[in-house]
Design a protein around this motif. Structure first.
Motif, PDB file in Angstrom:
ATOM      1  N   THR A 200       0.849  -1.197   0.000  1.00  0.00           N
ATOM      2  CA  THR A 200       0.000   0.000   0.000  1.00  0.00           C
ATOM      3  C   THR A 200       0.876   1.235   0.000  1.00  0.00           C
ATOM      4  O   THR A 200       1.830   1.339   0.769  1.00  0.00           O
ATOM      5  CB  THR A 200      -0.921   0.022   1.239  1.00  0.00           C
ATOM      6  OG1 THR A 200      -1.792  -1.124   1.191  1.00  0.00           O
ATOM      7  CG2 THR A 200      -1.764   1.286   1.267  1.00  0.00           C
ATOM      8  N   CYS A 201       0.553   2.176  -0.894  1.00  0.00           N
ATOM      9  CA  CYS A 201       1.322   3.423  -1.017  1.00  0.00           C
ATOM     10  C   CYS A 201       0.390   4.611  -0.822  1.00  0.00           C
ATOM     11  O   CYS A 201      -0.676   4.682  -1.447  1.00  0.00           O
ATOM     12  CB  CYS A 201       1.988   3.525  -2.388  1.00  0.00           C
ATOM     13  SG  CYS A 201       3.131   2.186  -2.770  1.00  0.00           S
ATOM     14  N   ASP A 202       0.799   5.533   0.040  1.00  0.00           N
ATOM     15  CA  ASP A 202       0.044   6.775   0.213  1.00  0.00           C
ATOM     16  C   ASP A 202       0.394   7.729  -0.925  1.00  0.00           C
ATOM     17  O   ASP A 202       1.560   7.985  -1.202  1.00  0.00           O
ATOM     18  CB  ASP A 202       0.382   7.436   1.545  1.00  0.00           C
ATOM     19  CG  ASP A 202      -0.149   6.647   2.734  1.00  0.00           C
ATOM     20  OD1 ASP A 202      -1.145   5.905   2.554  1.00  0.00           O
ATOM     21  OD2 ASP A 202       0.420   6.761   3.831  1.00  0.00           O
ATOM     22  N   VAL A 203      -0.647   8.244  -1.602  1.00  0.00           N
ATOM     23  CA  VAL A 203      -0.431   9.214  -2.676  1.00  0.00           C
ATOM     24  C   VAL A 203      -1.334  10.412  -2.427  1.00  0.00           C
ATOM     25  O   VAL A 203      -2.359  10.321  -1.746  1.00  0.00           O
ATOM     26  CB  VAL A 203      -0.713   8.611  -4.063  1.00  0.00           C
ATOM     27  CG1 VAL A 203       0.196   7.419  -4.327  1.00  0.00           C
ATOM     28  CG2 VAL A 203      -2.172   8.203  -4.207  1.00  0.00           C
ATOM     29  N   ASN A 250      -6.891   0.072  -6.670  1.00  0.00           N
ATOM     30  CA  ASN A 250      -5.983  -1.012  -6.989  1.00  0.00           C
ATOM     31  C   ASN A 250      -5.281  -0.650  -8.290  1.00  0.00           C
ATOM     32  O   ASN A 250      -5.933  -0.369  -9.302  1.00  0.00           O
ATOM     33  CB  ASN A 250      -6.741  -2.336  -7.151  1.00  0.00           C
ATOM     34  CG  ASN A 250      -7.432  -2.760  -5.868  1.00  0.00           C
ATOM     35  OD1 ASN A 250      -6.789  -2.926  -4.846  1.00  0.00           O
ATOM     36  ND2 ASN A 250      -8.752  -2.928  -5.928  1.00  0.00           N
ATOM     37  N   VAL A 251      -3.952  -0.630  -8.261  1.00  0.00           N
ATOM     38  CA  VAL A 251      -3.179  -0.141  -9.396  1.00  0.00           C
ATOM     39  C   VAL A 251      -2.372  -1.275 -10.007  1.00  0.00           C
ATOM     40  O   VAL A 251      -1.682  -2.012  -9.287  1.00  0.00           O
ATOM     41  CB  VAL A 251      -2.223   0.994  -8.970  1.00  0.00           C
ATOM     42  CG1 VAL A 251      -1.488   1.555 -10.182  1.00  0.00           C
ATOM     43  CG2 VAL A 251      -2.980   2.102  -8.241  1.00  0.00           C
ATOM     44  N   ARG A 272       2.058  -4.194  -9.107  1.00  0.00           N
ATOM     45  CA  ARG A 272       0.729  -4.006  -8.504  1.00  0.00           C
ATOM     46  C   ARG A 272       0.894  -3.415  -7.104  1.00  0.00           C
ATOM     47  O   ARG A 272       1.749  -3.851  -6.332  1.00  0.00           O
ATOM     48  CB  ARG A 272      -0.037  -5.325  -8.428  1.00  0.00           C
ATOM     49  CG  ARG A 272      -0.430  -5.883  -9.782  1.00  0.00           C
ATOM     50  CD  ARG A 272      -1.350  -7.097  -9.652  1.00  0.00           C
ATOM     51  NE  ARG A 272      -1.760  -7.577 -10.963  1.00  0.00           N
ATOM     52  CZ  ARG A 272      -1.097  -8.476 -11.677  1.00  0.00           C
ATOM     53  NH1 ARG A 272       0.009  -9.007 -11.179  1.00  0.00           N
ATOM     54  NH2 ARG A 272      -1.535  -8.858 -12.854  1.00  0.00           N
ATOM     55  N   PHE A 273       0.051  -2.420  -6.803  1.00  0.00           N
ATOM     56  CA  PHE A 273       0.032  -1.847  -5.459  1.00  0.00           C
ATOM     57  C   PHE A 273      -1.315  -1.195  -5.217  1.00  0.00           C
ATOM     58  O   PHE A 273      -2.098  -0.975  -6.154  1.00  0.00           O
ATOM     59  CB  PHE A 273       1.173  -0.847  -5.254  1.00  0.00           C
ATOM     60  CG  PHE A 273       1.160   0.329  -6.192  1.00  0.00           C
ATOM     61  CD1 PHE A 273       0.517   1.516  -5.855  1.00  0.00           C
ATOM     62  CD2 PHE A 273       1.816   0.259  -7.418  1.00  0.00           C
ATOM     63  CE1 PHE A 273       0.524   2.597  -6.709  1.00  0.00           C
ATOM     64  CE2 PHE A 273       1.827   1.336  -8.290  1.00  0.00           C
ATOM     65  CZ  PHE A 273       1.187   2.509  -7.943  1.00  0.00           C
ATOM     66  N   ILE A 274      -1.591  -0.934  -3.956  1.00  0.00           N
ATOM     67  CA  ILE A 274      -2.817  -0.238  -3.562  1.00  0.00           C
ATOM     68  C   ILE A 274      -2.468   1.229  -3.331  1.00  0.00           C
ATOM     69  O   ILE A 274      -1.554   1.535  -2.564  1.00  0.00           O
ATOM     70  CB  ILE A 274      -3.422  -0.854  -2.286  1.00  0.00           C
ATOM     71  CG1 ILE A 274      -3.835  -2.307  -2.546  1.00  0.00           C
ATOM     72  CG2 ILE A 274      -4.608  -0.036  -1.797  1.00  0.00           C
ATOM     73  CD1 ILE A 274      -4.224  -3.063  -1.298  1.00  0.00           C
TER      74      ILE A 274
END
Length: 561
Positions: A200-203, A250-251, A272-274
């Motif tokens: 999970t990445c904060d954007v 979901n990326v 893939r990451f959130i």
């Protein structure tokens, strides 16, 4: 002796030999290993640490361990390099010019560490044995090693591309194919790192993605938490408005590096990451104009991790802001040093650019120059030389540099922001004066204000804060420093006594000591300095108008209470 007895004796001796001989053989082998632990027969395990941090273990008992290469292949490579070595006095070049492989050989309970200094040129490779002796490796032996997958870190083009999201968060691929140009200008399969989990990445404000090797093709798919497709197209067509509100995506990212003439690598990967979308960061400036020697205050909202705030200035101000949270916002005091008048040729305006996540915001203000006055300190030559010299200036710098660099982590002044002077007496010498010592004619810029005080006058804190220094230096005499938060500190010097301790939390006007004549001063004096970080700043506007944050931020904080 009858035949039966003979048979029994023979059988007994044979059994004893069967039992003893393996032990004897093992003891002989162990003794041999102790004398020469790194041989083909004695080594039972090999551990390899590559220059890029990869770690591989090989065991004679498990010949297929260690990825694709067998025990036979990797042990043959290293033993051949060892056996081909010719002793030399030292490496012919600094270690930094080689790729260093650290290899640990296990022989019984003994460990022997060797280091192999390898280059792409097989004629320029060496190893250092466990005794510290250097040996030049034959080109044939190095060639064999360069053909293995464990030598990929020798070739820069073997490095797997790294994806960074929102400036700081590295994401490994779910799958990766990577080819690189290696030994003899042939392409090899690169060693890749992949993950099965989805991080999970904060954007914030957009989906900022960067590769250290930019791909030729970058395709992005976004789905919401219910699995609905939100976006599917090339990355450069991604709409930033999709990241305007708090949500989760979901990326899936497909990146390709094409094979082409002149390229040293190519391949493709799927990542893939959130994306945990946070409200975009917003930065506020407290004033449209200041004078050199003053400071501005920048406040920011929608900040989760202040360490991720980026800052640049045009022209440069050579300062890194310290942000501190208060009222749901982060605040930083940023000075415009007097030194910048000449350094930036009296630049009439400055542009600060702040970044956070995918947000880049520019804040601009005007800057003007105040006339510089002259001042004199009537101090004897002997006292000047004793109190103001290279040694005492270094003592002052070494003492206060860490004090000014530290951050108390709290903002004390927002609710009580009207700065008061530490004494009601008049000013003797103001901030920024071009000051001359009468005794030696030495000059310097006055970093604070000297007051015309009377012996016995008390000294009060200009703002609420935390006492972070109580002590004495040759130049400043008895001194107190108070941290008010967000980078703003005040210094009180030349006192005869102090009445606070480090760690005290005090209110504005709290008595911290009594004026005096300690340190470099002309008679009874109080020297008062205000600092933004380690930069001395002028306090006058803060005494007239208070230490003011942006009006919008001030109103928002007040509305929370």
């Amino acid at each position: 002796m009858n035949s039966d007895l003979k048979k029994k004796i023979i059988i007994t001796v044979a059994v004893c030999l069967v039992l003893i001989l393996p032990t004897v053989a093992a003891f002989i082998a162990y003794s041999s290993a102790r004398n020469n632990p790194v041989t083909r027969k004695s080594v039972s395990g090999i551990s390899v640490v590559t220059p890029d941090g990869g770690s591989f273990d090989f065991s004679r008992k498990a010949p297929e361990s260690g990825s694709q290469s067998t025990w036979k292949t990797i042990s043959e490579c290293f033993f051949t390099m060892n056996e081909s070595g010719k002793t030399v006095d030292a490496l012919p070049a600094p270690e930094s010019e080689y790729k260093c492989f650290t290899v640990t050989y296990s022989s019984y309970n003994l460990k022997s560490e060797y280091r192999y200094y390898i280059t792409r040129d097989p004629d320029n490779s060496y190893f250092r044995d466990s005794a510290g002796r250097y040996h030049k490796i034959s080109s044939e032996a190095v060639t064999a090693f360069l053909s293995t997958e464990y030598a990929t870190s020798v070739f820069p083009s073997a490095a797997q591309p790294t994806l960074t999201v929102a400036g700081t968060q590295n994401v490994l691929p779910q799958s990766m194919q990577w080819k690189f140009l290696g030994y003899r200008d042939e392409f090899y399969d690169g060693t890749v790192s992949v993950i099965n989990t989805v991080p999970t990445c904060d954007v914030s404000g957009g989906l900022e993605m960067k590769f250290d090797t930019e791909p030729d093709y970058l395709y992005v798919e976004l789905t919401d938490k219910d699995g609905n497709r939100v976006f599917e197209d090339n990355y450069d067509r991604l709409d930033a408005t999709l990241f305007a509100d708090n949500t989760v995506y979901n990326v899936t990212v497909t990146a390709k590096w094409y094979e082409a003439d002149g390229r040293t690598n190519y391949g493709e990967g799927v990542y893939r990451f959130i994306a945990n979308v946070l409200s975009p960061a917003v930065f506020y400036l407290n004033t449209p104009s200041i004078e050199y020697g003053d400071f501005v205050i920048v406040s920011a909202k929608n900040i989760v991790d202040k360490s991720l705030i980026g800052f640049t200035s045009e022209p440069a101000i050579n300062f890194t802001p310290v942000f501190t949270e208060y009222g749901g916002y982060y605040h930083a005091v940023i000075p415009l040093s007097l030194d910048l008048v000449s350094a930036n040729n009296k630049a009439p305006s400055y542009s600060f650019t702040f970044s956070y996540g995918g947000v880049y915001q520019e804040l601009t203000f005007n800057a003007s120059v105040r006339k510089v006055n002259k001042g004199y300190l009537n101090i004897s030559a002997d006292k000047c030389r004793e109190y103001y010299n290279e040694t005492t200036r270094k003592e002052f710098s070494d003492t206060f540099a860490p004090v000014f660099a530290a951050d108390c982590g709290t903002v004390y002044w927002i609710d009580d922001n009207m700065l008061i002077t530490p004494t009601t007496r008049n000013v003797r010498m103001g901030f920024g004066f071009y000051t001359q010592l009468s005794g030696t004619k030495e000059t310097f810029t006055h970093e604070g204000v000297d007051f015309k005080v009377v012996k016995g006058d008390s000294v009060g804190s200009c703002l609420p804060g935390k006492v972070v220094f109580v002590g004495e230096t040759k130049i400043s005499g008895k001194t107190v420093v108070i941290d008010h938060g967000a980078g703003l500190k005040s210094l009180y010097a030349n006192m005869s006594s102090t009445s606070v301790s480090v760690g005290d939390i005090i209110e504005k006007g709290h008595i911290i000591g009594v004026v005096g004549s300690t340190g470099l001063c002309a008679g009874t004096t109080l020297h008062f300095g205000l600092y933004a970080g380690n930069v001395p700043v002028r306090y006058y506007s803060s005494a007239d108008n208070g230490v003011q944050i942006s009006e919008a931020v001030r109103n928002a904080i007040a509305g929370r209470k």
